[in-house]
Motif scaffolding. Sequence first.
Motif, PDB file in Angstrom:
ATOM      1  N   VAL A  31       0.849  -1.196   0.000  1.00  0.00           N
ATOM      2  CA  VAL A  31       0.000   0.000   0.000  1.00  0.00           C
ATOM      3  C   VAL A  31       0.883   1.244   0.000  1.00  0.00           C
ATOM      4  N   GLU A  32       0.905   1.926  -1.135  1.00  0.00           N
ATOM      5  CA  GLU A  32       1.726   3.134  -1.264  1.00  0.00           C
ATOM      6  C   GLU A  32       0.848   4.357  -1.029  1.00  0.00           C
ATOM      7  N   CYS A  33       0.438   4.498   0.197  1.00  0.00           N
ATOM      8  CA  CYS A  33      -0.457   5.592   0.588  1.00  0.00           C
ATOM      9  C   CYS A  33       0.317   6.450   1.589  1.00  0.00           C
ATOM     10  N   PHE A  34       0.680   7.645   1.190  1.00  0.00           N
ATOM     11  CA  PHE A  34       1.596   8.437   2.000  1.00  0.00           C
ATOM     12  C   PHE A  34       0.999   9.744   2.497  1.00  0.00           C
ATOM     13  N   GLU A  35      -0.256  10.033   2.124  1.00  0.00           N
ATOM     14  CA  GLU A  35      -0.864  11.301   2.536  1.00  0.00           C
ATOM     15  C   GLU A  35      -1.911  11.050   3.612  1.00  0.00           C
ATOM     16  N   THR A  36      -1.867  11.817   4.662  1.00  0.00           N
ATOM     17  CA  THR A  36      -2.827  11.640   5.759  1.00  0.00           C
ATOM     18  C   THR A  36      -4.142  12.344   5.418  1.00  0.00           C
ATOM     19  N   ILE A  37      -4.951  11.640   4.630  1.00  0.00           N
ATOM     20  CA  ILE A  37      -6.258  12.170   4.252  1.00  0.00           C
ATOM     21  C   ILE A  37      -7.344  11.339   4.948  1.00  0.00           C
ATOM     22  N   PRO A  38      -8.552  11.882   5.127  1.00  0.00           N
ATOM     23  CA  PRO A  38      -9.612  11.090   5.758  1.00  0.00           C
ATOM     24  C   PRO A  38     -10.156  10.030   4.793  1.00  0.00           C
ATOM     25  N   CYS A  39      -9.665   8.816   4.906  1.00  0.00           N
ATOM     26  CA  CYS A  39      -9.986   7.776   3.925  1.00  0.00           C
ATOM     27  C   CYS A  39      -9.674   6.415   4.540  1.00  0.00           C
ATOM     28  N   ASN A  40     -10.606   5.446   4.402  1.00  0.00           N
ATOM     29  CA  ASN A  40     -10.296   4.112   4.927  1.00  0.00           C
ATOM     30  C   ASN A  40     -10.971   2.945   4.197  1.00  0.00           C
ATOM     31  N   PRO A  41     -11.468   3.101   2.955  1.00  0.00           N
ATOM     32  CA  PRO A  41     -12.132   1.962   2.316  1.00  0.00           C
ATOM     33  C   PRO A  41     -11.244   0.740   2.134  1.00  0.00           C
ATOM     34  N   CYS A  42      -9.942   0.930   2.084  1.00  0.00           N
ATOM     35  CA  CYS A  42      -9.056  -0.244   1.998  1.00  0.00           C
ATOM     36  C   CYS A  42      -9.253  -1.109   3.239  1.00  0.00           C
ATOM     37  N   LYS A  55      -6.864   4.029  14.072  1.00  0.00           N
ATOM     38  CA  LYS A  55      -7.276   4.731  15.300  1.00  0.00           C
ATOM     39  C   LYS A  55      -8.013   6.013  14.926  1.00  0.00           C
ATOM     40  N   SER A  56      -7.590   6.599  13.814  1.00  0.00           N
ATOM     41  CA  SER A  56      -8.211   7.828  13.321  1.00  0.00           C
ATOM     42  C   SER A  56      -8.417   7.667  11.820  1.00  0.00           C
ATOM     43  N   ILE A  57      -9.467   8.295  11.279  1.00  0.00           N
ATOM     44  CA  ILE A  57      -9.762   8.192   9.847  1.00  0.00           C
ATOM     45  C   ILE A  57      -8.625   8.759   8.982  1.00  0.00           C
ATOM     46  N   THR A  58      -7.773   9.581   9.595  1.00  0.00           N
ATOM     47  CA  THR A  58      -6.650  10.135   8.817  1.00  0.00           C
ATOM     48  C   THR A  58      -5.362   9.318   8.970  1.00  0.00           C
ATOM     49  N   ASP A  59      -5.427   8.193   9.687  1.00  0.00           N
ATOM     50  CA  ASP A  59      -4.233   7.349   9.792  1.00  0.00           C
ATOM     51  C   ASP A  59      -3.806   6.852   8.414  1.00  0.00           C
ATOM     52  N   LEU A  60      -2.516   6.621   8.252  1.00  0.00           N
ATOM     53  CA  LEU A  60      -2.054   5.921   7.056  1.00  0.00           C
ATOM     54  C   LEU A  60      -2.293   4.425   7.261  1.00  0.00           C
ATOM     55  N   PRO A  61      -2.737   3.725   6.211  1.00  0.00           N
ATOM     56  CA  PRO A  61      -2.959   2.282   6.373  1.00  0.00           C
ATOM     57  C   PRO A  61      -1.642   1.547   6.572  1.00  0.00           C
TER      58      PRO A  61
END
Length: 166
Positions: A31-42, A55-61
């Motif tokens: 998972v190449e997700c590097f931006e702390t945005i509000p996202c969690n569908p993964c 823990k938070s919707i802005t956590d990195l996966p």
Amino acid sequence: MLKTTGVPGERDLNGVFPSPERLKRGPVAIVECFETIPCNPCYTACPSGGINAFKSITDLPTIDFDKCNGCTLCISSCPGLAIMIIDYQHQKDYIKMTIPYEFFPLPKEGEWVKGLNRCGEEIEKVQVLSIIKENQHDKTFLVSIAVPKNQFKEIRNIKVGDSYDK
Ligand code: SF4
Ligand code: SF4
């Protein structure tokens, strides 16, 4: 490099790739997700606990590499096209890489296409192994390509429509 160019560097990638030992145990998500945005569908798409709880919707996966089995279900859930699956043991000299693909024309099975690095530069020809859509309502196709083992950390995308004859 990531902050100035948008392209992850070696240090960024080392933080999201599993160990060589885990890679050899079977398919796994990267998972190449590097931006702390509000996202969690993964996270919600994973049926196996392969993505650690946020823990938070802005956590990195983050991936639990012992629970992830490389099933591919999370790939098309990601709006940022940030997830791929690597099967390192696919062949002696080639890995199988499954990436999200949302462009047209679509590649064809068996076609040789351009393998691109994270900057969009062509670095190697790669063969398309399969193309599927997991959900008919989904606009994201999953394209599997064979990538030489010595380039598996460099290639991240493909270019179709300007294919190689081979
Ligand atoms: S590949 Fe499957 S098991 Fe692994 S994180 Fe994605 S959905 Fe979960
Ligand atoms: S769905 Fe994609 S963009 Fe959203 S947190 Fe997961 S990996 Fe990042």
